[in-house]
Write an enzyme that holds these catalytic residues in place. Structure first.
Site, PDB file in Angstrom:
ATOM      1  N   CYS A   2       0.944  -1.154   0.586  1.00 15.31           N
ATOM      2  CA  CYS A   2       0.041   0.030  -0.294  1.00 15.31           C
ATOM      3  C   CYS A   2       1.061   1.277  -0.071  1.00 15.31           C
ATOM      4  CB  CYS A   2      -0.717  -0.228   1.449  1.00 15.31           C
ATOM      5  SG  CYS A   2      -2.378  -1.197   1.101  1.00 15.31           S
ATOM      6  N   ARG A  27       3.680  -0.348  -4.988  1.00 15.85           N
ATOM      7  CA  ARG A  27       3.562  -0.913  -3.058  1.00 15.85           C
ATOM      8  C   ARG A  27       2.482  -1.573  -3.424  1.00 15.85           C
ATOM      9  NH1 ARG A  27       6.869   1.761   0.286  1.00 15.85           N
ATOM     10  NH2 ARG A  27       4.842   1.202   2.483  1.00 15.85           N
ATOM     11  N   TRP A  74      -2.352  -2.851  -2.197  1.00 13.58           N
ATOM     12  CA  TRP A  74      -2.011  -4.378  -1.437  1.00 13.58           C
ATOM     13  C   TRP A  74      -2.674  -5.026  -0.718  1.00 13.58           C
ATOM     14  CZ3 TRP A  74       0.843  -7.832   0.988  1.00 13.58           C
ATOM     15  CH2 TRP A  74       1.416  -8.750   0.451  1.00 13.58           C
ATOM     16  N   ASN A 100      -1.591   2.577   5.798  1.00 14.12           N
ATOM     17  CA  ASN A 100      -0.797   1.257   5.176  1.00 14.12           C
ATOM     18  C   ASN A 100       0.014   0.507   5.723  1.00 14.12           C
ATOM     19  OD1 ASN A 100       3.086   1.763   4.142  1.00 14.12           O
ATOM     20  ND2 ASN A 100       1.496   0.153   4.069  1.00 14.12           N
ATOM     21  N   GLY A 101      -0.914  -0.625   6.253  1.00 12.62           N
ATOM     22  CA  GLY A 101      -0.095  -1.567   7.596  1.00 12.62           C
ATOM     23  C   GLY A 101      -1.339  -2.292   7.833  1.00 12.62           C
ATOM     24  N   GLU A 480      19.472 -16.552  -7.427  1.00  8.69           N
ATOM     25  CA  GLU A 480      18.802 -15.327  -7.268  1.00  8.69           C
ATOM     26  C   GLU A 480      18.104 -14.742  -9.097  1.00  8.69           C
ATOM     27  OE1 GLU A 480      17.502 -12.693  -6.186  1.00  8.69           O
ATOM     28  OE2 GLU A 480      17.597 -10.967  -7.675  1.00  8.69           O
ATOM     29  N   LYS A 484      14.264 -14.413  -9.724  1.00 11.94           N
ATOM     30  CA  LYS A 484      13.530 -12.828 -10.733  1.00 11.94           C
ATOM     31  C   LYS A 484      12.653 -13.743 -12.612  1.00 11.94           C
ATOM     32  CE  LYS A 484      14.599 -10.315  -9.161  1.00 11.94           C
ATOM     33  NZ  LYS A 484      14.763  -9.979  -8.264  1.00 11.94           N
ATOM     34  N   GLU A 487       9.577 -14.270 -10.599  1.00 10.64           N
ATOM     35  CA  GLU A 487       8.695 -13.367  -9.916  1.00 10.64           C
ATOM     36  C   GLU A 487       8.289 -12.407 -11.029  1.00 10.64           C
ATOM     37  OE1 GLU A 487       9.858 -10.979  -7.354  1.00 10.64           O
ATOM     38  OE2 GLU A 487      12.404 -10.410  -8.367  1.00 10.64           O
ATOM     39  N   HIS A 503      20.500 -35.974  -6.842  1.00 10.76           N
ATOM     40  CA  HIS A 503      19.821 -36.644  -5.526  1.00 10.76           C
ATOM     41  C   HIS A 503      18.530 -36.488  -5.507  1.00 10.76           C
ATOM     42  CE1 HIS A 503      23.937 -37.411  -4.143  1.00 10.76           C
ATOM     43  NE2 HIS A 503      24.530 -35.817  -4.332  1.00 10.76           N
ATOM     44  N   LYS A 602       6.761  -4.083  -3.130  1.00  5.88           N
ATOM     45  CA  LYS A 602       7.450  -3.617  -3.440  1.00  5.88           C
ATOM     46  C   LYS A 602       8.660  -4.115  -1.671  1.00  5.88           C
ATOM     47  CE  LYS A 602      12.060  -1.998  -4.936  1.00  5.88           C
ATOM     48  NZ  LYS A 602      12.954  -2.899  -5.692  1.00  5.88           N
TER      49      LYS A 602
HETATM   50  C1  F6R Z   1      12.812  -9.901  -5.366  1.00  6.49           C
HETATM   51  C2  F6R Z   1      12.178  -8.383  -4.455  1.00  6.49           C
HETATM   52  C3  F6R Z   1      11.854  -9.621  -2.826  1.00  6.49           C
HETATM   53  C4  F6R Z   1      12.694  -8.315  -1.314  1.00  6.49           C
HETATM   54  C5  F6R Z   1      12.299  -8.781  -0.537  1.00  6.49           C
HETATM   55  C6  F6R Z   1      13.423  -8.276   0.326  1.00  6.49           C
HETATM   56  O1  F6R Z   1      12.690  -8.886  -6.493  1.00  6.49           O
HETATM   57  O2  F6R Z   1      12.592  -7.410  -4.325  1.00  6.49           O
HETATM   58  O3  F6R Z   1      12.348 -10.748  -2.219  1.00  6.49           O
HETATM   59  O4  F6R Z   1      13.983  -8.807  -2.144  1.00  6.49           O
HETATM   60  O5  F6R Z   1      10.821  -8.634   0.230  1.00  6.49           O
HETATM   61  O6  F6R Z   1      13.142  -6.260   0.590  1.00  6.49           O
HETATM   62  P1  F6R Z   1      13.846  -5.551   1.214  1.00  6.49           P
HETATM   63  O7  F6R Z   1      15.018  -5.823   1.058  1.00  6.49           O
HETATM   64  O8  F6R Z   1      13.570  -4.647   1.631  1.00  6.49           O
HETATM   65  O9  F6R Z   1      14.287  -6.426   2.683  1.00  6.49           O
END
Ligand code: F6R
Length: 607
Positions: A2, A27, A74, A100-101, A480, A484, A487, A503, A602
């Protein structure tokens, strides 16, 4: 998680709110809404789905007025629907709030409010706050908000307007980010800095337990007992350009291409005369020498940076490192004491699980160092020291430049620990740092050279599943790469240490499952090649990330993405870049929204 925004000043509030929400849409984007006060009326417009739906609604039925609040959601409590969209109003419809929260005691509050005759219209936790303010309101909005906040358990960033006070927005925060852009004759409340940059670079940072009374000309900050507090001001160095797409099709692509700059900025000033400069660590050489173990806590992409850190710190400083996702650390009774250094990695600095882990670690006597990209974020207040990555704002939901910048910062930390522990001599530290300093150029070269990527992406055209393999530092790179891909393209992707394939996971291999292998030069290179042969023997099509000059690898893979030679320890950053671009092109080819993938946000400010 949010985004909220509020505007008060001479402009049309709807314009400022929509522009702010556009910059906060990362967000959350399940619904969006605004509430605007004008000529004795409080008008609320809300739409399900992305911001564009709200923009269209306000285009068709404009709402005039110079004060208002807005929200992009969100969903946590209640499905995405117009009824559940913010702003929420009280029974009299004279109060509107954005939040937000999560209000954890909302069920109890709902019962109480219903019992006293309040009409609850939505399934949200947020609506309770509007009714609480209504019930406490006796002519002073600030007082009513303060009384309501005392009833709330959980996290909030709030913006509140009241028809009786058309020249005021009341804002408050606890455990969710909130800032106020201080303009000239206008002020903008927002969840994050990019939302205010079009109007000002002067920012009031609201802290937990603070309430701000915002008019067009003033920002007065109070604690919960309504005692005045001197506000913390921040001058933002980045400009709006840094938060805009700058000619790229998507924020994610722009941010991938910003990595050389992000790395340079993060490494700037870190070496002087053979000494790693890291005063932010706030530890004496003696204290560092006393560190018996390091714990890294983080989530998602930041967690993968943590796995890279493990191999660097163990190799260079010979300190055992444990890496745990924050949500597990907190509840697992971790073995942490005053000889433990906890490194909390969080791009946003607002991730609820990581913040909870930081608190837990400090309660147990550990020293906590945060690695974050956001100045003034919550983790910076809760940690003993902060190392900033200087990657600039990251708007794309999928982390890219902040990941490689985190690794750069962790390299510096690893070298500092090694220097203080005496496990690496100054010359060795200098030579590693010199090589580290070439990585921005290395990444630049990679970004200019991967013509084969679009073709590679074709391999995933009909794929529903894929595997990412690596060894050593290649494992977190593979993790990673897999994250990527899943997601942003919604293709199932799993990462494994290449040696683990046989395994079990090798049973998944068919010619429909592309396999991406990190096969850069290193002490396990030959083993990785054998692993490639194992999967190819079962029909897999392989994409290999390999070192320039390794032409033999072409005999083992359908596609090869070459990156310049670096030492093995420093290969994580360059090896990641092709995988970021691969997932980008796969997602684009499948028509996915790479900047705003479904179900994600985010910053994850809920547990
Ligand atoms: C993936 C991504 C998330 C963040 C995770 C932690 O692309 O962005 O997996 O890495 O939510 O977020 P931070 O680093 O802000 O604690």
């Amino acid at each position: 998680m949010c985004g909220i925004v509020g505007y008060i000043g001479p402009r049309q509030a709807s314009d400022v709110l929509l522009s702010g929400l556009a910059r906060l849409e990362y967000r959350g984007y399940d619904s969006a809404g605004v509430a605007i006060i004008d000529a004795g009326e409080l008008t609320t417009t809300r739409r399900v789905g992305k911001l564009v739906n709200l923009q269209n609604a306000l285009g068709t039925s404009p709402v005039a007025g110079n004060v208002g609040i807005g929200h992009t959601r969100w969903a946590t409590h209640g499905k995405p629907s117009e009824e559940n969209a913010h702003p929420h109003r009280d029974c009299t419809e004279r109060i509107a709030i954005v939040h937000n929260g999560i209000i954890e005691n909302y069920v109890e509050l709902r019962e109480e409010l219903r019992a006293t005759g309040h009409m609850i219209r939505s399934e949200t936790d947020t609506e309770m706050v509007a009714h609480l303010i209504e019930s406490y309101y006796e002519g002073d909005l600030k007082v009513a908000v303060a009384k309501s906040l005392k009833r709330l358990e959980g996290a909030y960033a709030l913006g509140v307007v009241h028809l009786d006070h058309p020249d005021v927005i009341v804002a408050a925060r606890k455990d969710s980010p909130l800032i106020i852009g201080a303009g000239d004759g206008e002020n903008i409340v927002a969840s994050d800095i990019p939302a205010v940059l079009e109007f000002t670079r002067e920012v009031v940072v609201l802290h937990d337990g603070e309430i701000a009374v915002v008019t067009a000309d003033s920002v007065d900050v109070f604690d919960l007992a309504l005692r005045p507090v001197v506000p913390e001001m921040l001058h933002v160095e980045w400009d709006l350009d840094a938060a805009e797409k700058g000619g790229f099709e998507d924020f994610m692509l722009k941010e991938i291409f910003e990595q050389p700059k992000a790395l340079r900025e993060t490494l700037r000033g870190r070496m002087n005369d053979g000494e790693i400069q890291l005063s932010e660590l706030a530890m004496t050489a003696e204290e560092i020498a006393g560190i018996a173990r390091v714990f890294v806590i983080a989530c998602g992409t930041s967690l993968h940076a943590g796995f890279v850190a493990k191999s660097l710190i163990e190799q260079w400083a010979r300190i055992p490192v444990e890496v745990l996702c924050s949500s597990e650390f907190r509840y697992n009774d971790p073995i942490v004491d005053d000889e433990t250094l906890v490194v909390a990695i969080t791009q946003s600095g607002e991730t609820a699980d990581t913040l909870a882990g930081v608190r837990e670690a400090r309660l147990r006597g550990a020293k906590v160092i945060a690695i974050t990209n956001v100045v003034g974020s919550r983790v910076t207040r809760e940690s003993d020291g902060v190392i900033y990555t200087h990657a600039g704002p990251e708007i794309g939901v999928a982390a890219t430049k902040t990941f490689t910048a985190q690794i750069a910062a962790l390299n510096v930390l690893g070298l500092k620990l090694a220097q203080a522990k005496g496990t690496l001599g100054s010359e060795r530290v200098q030579s590693i740092f010199d090589e580290l300093s070439t990585l921005p150029d290395v990444v630049e070269a990679i970004l200019g050279s991967l013509e084969e990527l679009q073709e590679c992406a074709e391999l995933f055209a009909d794929a529903t599943s894929s595997l990412f393999l690596g060894r050593g530092v290649g494992v977190p790179v593979a993790m990673e790469g897999a994250l990527k891909l899943k997601e942003i393209s919604y293709i199932h992707a799993e990462a494994y240490p290449a040696g683990e394939m046989k395994h079990g996971p090798i049973a998944l291999i068919t010619d429909q499952v592309p396999v991406v292998v990190v096969a850069t030069q290193g002490h396990t290179y030959e083993k990785v090649v054998s692993n490639i042969q194992e999967v190819r023997a079962r029909g897999a099509q392989v994409i290999a990330v390999a070192t320039s000059g390794d032409d033999d690898i072409r005999n083992h893979a359908e596609f090869v993405l070459h990156i310049p030679q670096t030492s093995e320890a420093l290969s994580a950053i360059p090896a990641t870049v092709p995988l970021q671009l691969l997932s980008y092109y796969v997602a684009k080819r499948r028509g996915c929204n790479v900047d705003q993938p479904r179900n994600l946000a985010k910053s994850v400010t809920v547990e």
